[in-house]
Scaffold this motif. Structure first.
Motif, mmCIF file in Angstrom:
data_model
loop_
_atom_site.group_PDB
_atom_site.id
_atom_site.type_symbol
_atom_site.label_atom_id
_atom_site.label_comp_id
_atom_site.label_asym_id
_atom_site.label_seq_id
_atom_site.Cartn_x
_atom_site.Cartn_y
_atom_site.Cartn_z
ATOM 1 N N ILE A 87 -26.466 -10.102 88.689
ATOM 2 C CA ILE A 87 -25.200 -10.804 89.583
ATOM 3 C C ILE A 87 -25.604 -12.343 89.000
ATOM 4 O O ILE A 87 -26.415 -12.690 89.642
ATOM 5 N N THR A 88 -24.483 -12.906 88.357
ATOM 6 C CA THR A 88 -24.755 -14.001 87.763
ATOM 7 C C THR A 88 -23.892 -15.420 88.475
ATOM 8 O O THR A 88 -24.215 -16.598 87.922
ATOM 9 N N GLN A 89 -22.928 -15.142 89.050
ATOM 10 C CA GLN A 89 -21.975 -16.205 89.785
ATOM 11 C C GLN A 89 -21.224 -16.780 88.434
ATOM 12 O O GLN A 89 -20.752 -17.908 88.303
ATOM 13 N N PHE A 125 -19.479 -19.960 89.864
ATOM 14 C CA PHE A 125 -19.516 -20.215 91.340
ATOM 15 C C PHE A 125 -18.321 -19.859 91.886
ATOM 16 O O PHE A 125 -18.086 -20.606 93.060
ATOM 17 N N ALA A 126 -17.313 -19.231 91.257
ATOM 18 C CA ALA A 126 -15.987 -18.908 92.137
ATOM 19 C C ALA A 126 -15.440 -20.152 92.288
ATOM 20 O O ALA A 126 -14.675 -20.291 93.438
ATOM 21 N N GLY A 151 -7.571 -17.217 89.016
ATOM 22 C CA GLY A 151 -8.971 -17.137 89.441
ATOM 23 C C GLY A 151 -9.340 -17.361 90.960
ATOM 24 O O GLY A 151 -8.055 -17.867 91.648
ATOM 25 N N SER A 152 -10.456 -17.444 91.591
ATOM 26 C CA SER A 152 -11.572 -16.857 90.705
ATOM 27 C C SER A 152 -11.989 -15.145 90.512
ATOM 28 O O SER A 152 -12.748 -14.730 89.774
ATOM 29 N N SER A 153 -11.159 -14.517 91.467
ATOM 30 C CA SER A 153 -11.513 -13.026 91.392
ATOM 31 C C SER A 153 -10.612 -12.421 90.336
ATOM 32 O O SER A 153 -9.884 -11.331 90.609
ATOM 33 N N SER A 176 -8.641 -17.087 95.996
ATOM 34 C CA SER A 176 -9.104 -16.344 94.927
ATOM 35 C C SER A 176 -8.845 -14.770 95.028
ATOM 36 O O SER A 176 -8.935 -13.959 94.046
ATOM 37 N N SER A 177 -8.597 -14.287 96.150
ATOM 38 C CA SER A 177 -8.461 -12.752 96.285
ATOM 39 C C SER A 177 -7.018 -12.513 96.701
ATOM 40 O O SER A 177 -6.397 -11.229 96.960
#
Length: 455
Positions: A87-89, A125-126, A151-153, A176-177
């Motif tokens: 998990i990298t962000q 970092f979203a 973005g970010s999702s 983002s969602s």
């Protein structure tokens, strides 16, 4: 590229009944992901891990367990911890990070039988309104690969829209969602703040704003995932119980605001599409009144952005001073800006945030639901932070995001559902907002509205 879409409910029913297995379902999802690599929606896969988890679900079923998400393949956004996964962000700083445990929401999904089949792309970092990173590059729109899903999702949203999985889990700190689902033609739900426990996971730059957010092809799958993930957990001090009972839509006071009370530009196709949507809902017997929220002076996204910039600077400012080139250039600018804000600037942003929340609270004393645009425009070219113009006006890089962040600052639930397309077939969405804690009423109303629009 678009695959036949089967709902999470259908998959869980088939796996539970033995018509297929969790392993076979996971293998099919992995094959779809491989075939859609050009979209760059899923940035990490681990077939051995996935198939081992699926085999455990099959064994649990054989032992007599009942699971509401049995064998359902899911994509998890690359900023939410899923035990044993990279998990990298979307950041080179975390390129080799392996999550040591599940976030509470992911643990609940796994307990319900869901199987993680991959990790969905996010901006670093979203923190950007398009989905691209120095680690993985850009995620492409499933209907037009020259365009961004926003973005970010973006990765989770594209994965659902392209039929790779029926359900994905994103986050939402400013829309983002909701915006990426609106751009690609699926549904995305931002729950009330605290309705779904957030951690354990990475330190958050978005103070008191970010939520775990399900994304799916329809509202029923979102509601199913929400029921699995929601509920108080003592490990998260912000988690809270919300209203158990849902009000029928016939008893709700429903308002429509074409610009959420803001003096902002909206493309004609979106404005006309929203007006047509309200007309259709009214013709179906849903009473809707025209009403705008009233915002305090200075209520703009610019007024609250210092909170995001200062949050990023607090977490990554020291690293930025050592080597700013390790960050996405757009994120580096935000960190640099955050380092320049004074305490008074940040306090002023908190004052603006509170004033926005209070304005929404006042609005919801006279209404139960607010219908509004999710986005003011359709998806734009992949290389741009935002469209050059909206509604015939020159647009700032964040003008595409104007209708979603205030909801986060008020900690309200909101959902985006598809409601139209432009002449090229590019989608946009209807945003439905409710009072804090009325998540189940919102989801029930959204299912009814969705059924009218689909009919």
């Amino acid at each position: 590229m678009t695959q036949r879409k089967r709902s999470a409910r259908e998959i869980a029913a088939d796996v539970s009944a033995g018509r297929t297995s969790a392993v076979e379902t996971a293998e099919a999802a992995l094959a779809r992901i491989e075939a859609a690599r050009a979209l760059n929606a899923v940035v990490t896969i681990d077939p051995a891990h996935t198939l081992a988890d699926a085999a455990v679900v099959d064994a649990r079923l054989r032992s007599g367990e009942t699971m509401p998400l049995a064998g359902v393949p899911i994509i998890v956004k690359d900023n939410i911890w899923a035990s044993g996964w990279r998990i990298t962000q979307g950041s080179r700083l975390f390129a080799d990070f392996i999550a040591p445990r599940d976030a509470i929401a992911i643990a609940r999904l796994r307990q319900a039988g869901a199987v993680v089949v991959g990790i969905g792309a996010t901006s670093e970092f979203a923190s950007k309104g398009v989905t691209t990173s120095q680690l993985f590059g850009p995620t492409r729109h499933p209907l037009d690969p020259t365009r961004t899903p926003g973005g970010s999702s973006g990765g989770p949203s594209v994965a659902v829209a392209a039929g790779l999985v029926p359900l994905a889990i994103g986050t939402d700190a400013g829309g983002s969602s909701r915006r990426p689902p609106a751009h690609v033609g699926v549904a995305g739900f931002k729950p009330s703040y605290g309705a779904i426990p957030y951690g354990p996971g990475f330190a958050e730059p978005f103070f008191g704003l970010s939520v775990i957010a399900p994304i799916a092809a329809d509202v029923a799958d979102i509601a199913l995932a929400f029921e699995v993930m929601a509920g108080l957990d003592p490990r998260d001090s912000d988690s809270a119980e919300i209203a158990r009972d849902a009000q029928a839509i016939t008893g709700l006071r429903i308002a429509f605001s074409p610009r959420v009370g803001l003096d902002v530009a909206v493309d004609r196709v979106v404005a006309d599409g929203l007006a047509s949507t309200v007309t259709r809902l009214s013709a179906a017997g849903i009473h809707i009144a025209r009403r705008d929220p009233v915002w305090p002076p200075g209520a703009t996204e610019e007024a609250i952005m210092p909170l995001q910039h200062a949050g990023l600077a607090a977490l990554y400012g020291d690293t930025f001073r050592e080597d700013p080139t390790v960050f996405d250039p757009d994120i580096a600018k935000q960190i640099e800006r955050g380092l320049s804000w004074s305490g008074a600037d940040v306090a002023g942003a908190l004052v603006a945030s509170t004033a926005i929340a209070n304005a929404f609270a006042a609005f919801f004393t006279e209404a139960d639901l607010l219908l509004a645009p999710t986005v003011p425009c359709v998806a734009w070219p992949l290389s741009q932070l935002g469209p050059e113009t909206i509604g015939g006006r020159a647009a700032s890089p964040r003008a595409h995001a104007v209708f979603t962040p205030f909801v986060n600052h008020a900690r309200l639930p909101a959902i985006s559902i598809p409601c139209g397309t432009d002449e090229r077939g590019l989608p946009f969405g209807l945003q439905i907002i409710a009072r804090r804690g009325q998540d189940r009423t919102l989801l029930q109303a959204a299912q009814h509205i969705e059924s009218v629009l689909r009919a």
